[in-house]
Structures are given as C-alpha cells and as structure tokens.
Write a protein that holds these residues in place. Structure first.
Motif, mmCIF file in Angstrom:
data_model
loop_
_atom_site.group_PDB
_atom_site.id
_atom_site.type_symbol
_atom_site.label_atom_id
_atom_site.label_comp_id
_atom_site.label_asym_id
_atom_site.label_seq_id
_atom_site.Cartn_x
_atom_site.Cartn_y
_atom_site.Cartn_z
ATOM 1 N N ARG A 193 0.876 -1.176 0.098
ATOM 2 C CA ARG A 193 0.236 -0.061 0.068
ATOM 3 C C ARG A 193 0.725 1.339 -0.119
ATOM 4 O O ARG A 193 0.397 2.380 -0.022
ATOM 5 C CB ARG A 193 -0.896 -0.007 1.129
ATOM 6 N N SER A 194 2.330 1.119 -0.002
ATOM 7 C CA SER A 194 3.053 2.477 0.099
ATOM 8 C C SER A 194 4.243 2.294 -0.717
ATOM 9 O O SER A 194 4.533 1.158 -1.313
ATOM 10 C CB SER A 194 3.704 2.468 1.602
ATOM 11 N N THR A 195 4.570 3.560 -1.230
ATOM 12 C CA THR A 195 5.462 3.733 -2.299
ATOM 13 C C THR A 195 6.261 4.840 -1.704
ATOM 14 O O THR A 195 5.591 5.897 -1.613
ATOM 15 C CB THR A 195 4.950 3.935 -3.632
ATOM 16 N N THR A 196 7.647 4.954 -1.837
ATOM 17 C CA THR A 196 8.407 6.018 -1.351
ATOM 18 C C THR A 196 9.055 6.242 -2.872
ATOM 19 O O THR A 196 9.644 5.602 -3.733
ATOM 20 C CB THR A 196 9.684 5.781 -0.675
ATOM 21 N N TYR A 197 9.004 8.045 -3.263
ATOM 22 C CA TYR A 197 9.799 8.378 -4.477
ATOM 23 C C TYR A 197 10.625 9.100 -4.192
ATOM 24 O O TYR A 197 10.681 9.888 -3.145
ATOM 25 C CB TYR A 197 8.476 9.084 -5.165
ATOM 26 N N LEU A 198 11.763 9.156 -5.060
ATOM 27 C CA LEU A 198 12.774 10.122 -5.032
ATOM 28 C C LEU A 198 12.329 11.382 -5.983
ATOM 29 O O LEU A 198 11.696 11.239 -6.885
ATOM 30 C CB LEU A 198 13.976 9.570 -5.699
ATOM 31 N N ILE A 199 12.682 12.530 -5.329
ATOM 32 C CA ILE A 199 12.281 13.686 -5.930
ATOM 33 C C ILE A 199 13.549 14.109 -6.921
ATOM 34 O O ILE A 199 14.488 14.305 -6.409
ATOM 35 C CB ILE A 199 11.970 14.841 -4.949
ATOM 36 N N LEU A 200 13.658 14.119 -8.293
ATOM 37 C CA LEU A 200 14.529 14.395 -9.193
ATOM 38 C C LEU A 200 14.444 15.860 -9.710
ATOM 39 O O LEU A 200 13.523 16.095 -10.363
ATOM 40 C CB LEU A 200 14.515 13.411 -10.089
ATOM 41 N N MET A 214 -5.115 3.257 1.628
ATOM 42 C CA MET A 214 -5.958 2.242 2.343
ATOM 43 C C MET A 214 -7.388 2.584 2.509
ATOM 44 O O MET A 214 -7.476 3.776 2.825
ATOM 45 C CB MET A 214 -5.270 1.984 3.604
ATOM 46 N N ASP A 215 -8.289 1.557 1.844
ATOM 47 C CA ASP A 215 -9.644 1.953 2.175
ATOM 48 C C ASP A 215 -10.199 3.355 1.718
ATOM 49 O O ASP A 215 -10.779 4.020 2.135
ATOM 50 C CB ASP A 215 -10.164 1.828 3.573
ATOM 51 N N LYS A 216 -9.668 3.618 0.439
ATOM 52 C CA LYS A 216 -9.903 5.035 -0.218
ATOM 53 C C LYS A 216 -9.418 6.219 0.316
ATOM 54 O O LYS A 216 -9.721 7.349 -0.043
ATOM 55 C CB LYS A 216 -11.183 5.143 -0.599
ATOM 56 N N GLU A 217 -8.291 6.036 1.198
ATOM 57 C CA GLU A 217 -7.961 6.958 2.061
ATOM 58 C C GLU A 217 -6.438 6.987 1.741
ATOM 59 O O GLU A 217 -5.600 6.181 2.114
ATOM 60 C CB GLU A 217 -7.973 7.027 3.561
ATOM 61 N N GLY A 218 -5.739 8.163 1.408
ATOM 62 C CA GLY A 218 -4.273 8.294 1.016
ATOM 63 C C GLY A 218 -3.546 8.878 2.034
ATOM 64 O O GLY A 218 -4.294 10.048 2.793
ATOM 65 N N PHE A 219 -2.311 8.653 2.356
ATOM 66 C CA PHE A 219 -1.519 9.249 3.576
ATOM 67 C C PHE A 219 -0.127 9.867 2.785
ATOM 68 O O PHE A 219 0.403 9.011 1.961
ATOM 69 C CB PHE A 219 -1.351 8.621 4.469
ATOM 70 N N ILE A 220 0.331 10.887 2.911
ATOM 71 C CA ILE A 220 1.763 11.267 2.627
ATOM 72 C C ILE A 220 2.692 11.635 3.834
ATOM 73 O O ILE A 220 2.268 12.017 4.998
ATOM 74 C CB ILE A 220 1.557 12.687 1.832
ATOM 75 N N TYR A 221 3.867 10.998 3.718
ATOM 76 C CA TYR A 221 4.607 11.027 4.710
ATOM 77 C C TYR A 221 6.105 10.924 4.314
ATOM 78 O O TYR A 221 6.308 10.990 3.104
ATOM 79 C CB TYR A 221 4.280 9.639 5.731
ATOM 80 N N ILE A 245 -0.864 11.518 -7.857
ATOM 81 C CA ILE A 245 -0.549 9.988 -7.760
ATOM 82 C C ILE A 245 -1.858 9.449 -6.952
ATOM 83 O O ILE A 245 -2.536 8.415 -7.236
ATOM 84 C CB ILE A 245 0.757 9.736 -7.337
ATOM 85 N N LEU A 246 -2.154 9.949 -5.626
ATOM 86 C CA LEU A 246 -3.120 9.372 -4.851
ATOM 87 C C LEU A 246 -4.560 9.235 -5.362
ATOM 88 O O LEU A 246 -5.437 8.429 -5.403
ATOM 89 C CB LEU A 246 -3.100 10.002 -3.342
ATOM 90 N N MET A 251 -7.920 7.435 -4.577
ATOM 91 C CA MET A 251 -8.286 7.797 -3.083
ATOM 92 C C MET A 251 -9.285 9.104 -3.052
ATOM 93 O O MET A 251 -8.955 10.058 -3.685
ATOM 94 C CB MET A 251 -6.754 8.239 -2.554
ATOM 95 N N GLN A 252 -9.984 8.887 -1.961
ATOM 96 C CA GLN A 252 -11.196 9.926 -2.013
ATOM 97 C C GLN A 252 -10.678 11.122 -0.818
ATOM 98 O O GLN A 252 -11.507 11.947 -0.565
ATOM 99 C CB GLN A 252 -12.611 9.252 -1.828
ATOM 100 N N LYS A 253 -9.678 10.764 -0.202
ATOM 101 C CA LYS A 253 -9.323 11.564 1.066
ATOM 102 C C LYS A 253 -7.696 11.411 0.922
ATOM 103 O O LYS A 253 -7.211 10.324 0.706
ATOM 104 C CB LYS A 253 -9.730 11.042 2.336
ATOM 105 N N VAL A 254 -7.071 12.456 1.259
ATOM 106 C CA VAL A 254 -5.598 12.717 1.520
ATOM 107 C C VAL A 254 -5.164 13.425 2.705
ATOM 108 O O VAL A 254 -5.639 14.550 2.896
ATOM 109 C CB VAL A 254 -4.957 13.283 0.309
#
Length: 287
Positions: A193-200, A214-221, A245-246, A251-254
């Motif tokens: 459910r999680s992906t880490t991205y490099l910022i280029l 998860m369950d249509k809810e996205g989280f940024i960390y 992306i989310l 995702m309906q909520k971030v």
C-alpha cells in the motif's frame, strides 16, 4: 469481574477489527480523532510484542499499541472504552508495555495524545511524562487543490538500490543521526500500500516523499527536500505530484502530518490545499 490482558506480536483480523471499533466508540464519545495507525497494525512484522489488548468477558475494553521506529523510544497510542475508565485498565496496559520495552532495552515511551483528549493528557501527566512537541493532522480540502505551472522536477519510485540515497536524504533533510536513520530503515516495512519516491531535479535526487493508500484514504509522509535545494519551489511541485498520484489511484481523501513548530512546512501544505483537522501532543516518559 476481572480483566485479562493479551499481548500480541501480530493481531488477527478479528482482533484488529475489534480495536478499530473501539477507536470509533472512543472518538464518537470524546469528540476526538485518535491516532492508531491502522496500516501499521496490519503490517506488524510478528517478531516483537507490540500490541496489548484488555478484555472483560471476551469484550475488548482497552488497547495499547507500540510503534518502534528506532531503539531510543517507542511511540504509544491507545484507549479505553468510556464505560470502563478510571479502573486502572490503561495503567495496566502501559505497565505491561513498559516491561516489554525494558526487556528490549528501549528506554523511553512517547505518548501520542489527541489534543482534545482530557483523559489522555491527564494520564500522561500523572505518569510524569513531559510534553515534547506537537503535530497537526491535515486533510486535503476537495475544493482547494493547487494549480501549478509545468513541473521542473520528477518523481521516481525508489527501489532497493536507492537505499543509501534515501538514508542520505533522511539524514540531511530531517537533520537526523545516520545511525538512527539506518535503524529506522531496517525496522520499517514497506508494504503493497506504500511507495517511496525520489524527487529528481535535472535527474539528480534532491528529496523524497512517500505515499500510502488504504480503504480509499491516502496518506503522505517521509517528505523532505535537501537543504541545498529548498526555497526553489521543488517541494510544492513534489507534493502536488504526490497528491495527483493518490487521487489517480482512487483515493477519496488525502492526509498528512506536520510538526506545529514547522511554520514553513505548514505554509507549504496550506498552499497545496491542506487544512488543519486536529493536533496530537507528544509526551515522553523515561522508563
């Protein structure tokens, strides 16, 4: 009637569902939004005891979870059913969790207290825990998504070969000790459910950002930009792309969290359409 405390290295689906139902009961009763990190509870490694459940006659009446990112402390979150408070249940749960932490040579508890929870604050203070810092929980407002010019950065999903780059970015972006960062990367499990991205920027890594759904809810960390590249608009572009992306993933909520003291980050998130929903205060206790 007596109570039974059960310790788990990994909860069953039935136990997890009972915990989430208890969270909902407490939230509705207290008018708060408890932070229990359901996705982390689901993805326990199963090697250490980190979840403690209190039952009366097969009814779940209390829960405490440990969240260990490095060996210096364990974050603590939990609750007791409103009908069973002031009976020493959470103290018993915390005593058992403290015993486990001492066995693991973890010297400190860091209690996550929802700011509107008077009982949570009172408990932490009665234990002698000392206030340390606060974080805002922020949600993306549906009608406030930022409109940006064409981006000058790209996001690329990080893989195993990027580990040293991610560690380097964490050390410099969060001003953390390298030893602690390496331990955190060893402890934290990436899941499907999680992906880490490099910022280029110009094909060079200048930051990182992680997303989870998860369950249509996205989280940024895990969002940081190397100090040498801050103030150039890269962070705002990366955040906007992570939001896209989310949303494209359905995702309906971030949501995200930010330290209350970090006014620059708070302003960045607000400029991208996030609004403060609640706040968590953190209290530390030496075991």
């Amino acid at each position: 009637m007596g109570y039974e405390i059960v310790a788990r290295t990994r909860m069953s689906e039935e136990e997890l569902e009972a915990v989430l139902q208890l969270v909902q009961v407490c939230n509705e009763h207290d008018g708060i939004d408890l932070k229990v990190n359901p996705d982390m509870l689901r993805s326990r490694r199963g090697t250490e005891t980190e979840d403690f459940l209190c039952y009366q006659d097969d009814r779940l009446v209390g829960f405490l979870g440990l969240y260990v990112f490095h060996g210096e402390e364990a974050e603590v979150s939990g609750m007791v059913h409103p009908d069973y408070r002031r009976k020493g249940i959470f103290r018993a749960l915390q005593n058992e969790a403290a015993r486990v932490c001492r066995e693991r040579k973890i010297p400190q508890h860091c209690f996550i207290v929802q700011r509107e929870s008077g009982s949570g604050k009172s408990f932490a203070e009665q234990l002698g825990a000392v206030y340390s810092f606060s974080e805002y929980w922020m949600d993306l407002a549906p009608d406030k998504k930022a409109v940006l010019p064409p981006p000058s950065i790209q996001l690329r999903a990080a893989g195993p070969s990027d580990l040293e780059t991610l560690i380097w970015l964490d050390v410099h972006g969060f001003q953390m000790e390298e030893e602690k960062v390496r331990e955190m990367h060893q402890r934290i499990n990436q899941n499907d459910r999680s992906t880490t991205y490099l910022i280029l920027a110009d094909h060079q890594p200048i930051g990182k950002i992680s997303t989870m759904g998860m369950d249509k809810e996205g989280f940024i960390y895990g969002f940081c930009v190397h100090p040498e590249h801050q103030g150039k608009g890269y962070g705002r572009q990366a955040l906007a792309q992570a939001i896209d992306i989310l949303l494209e993933e359905g995702m309906q909520k971030v949501s995200l969290e930010v330290a209350c003291e970090n006014s620059n980050a708070l302003g960045l998130y607000e400029s991208c359409g996030f609004v403060v929903k609640s706040a968590n205060d953190y209290y530390k206790l030496t075991l």
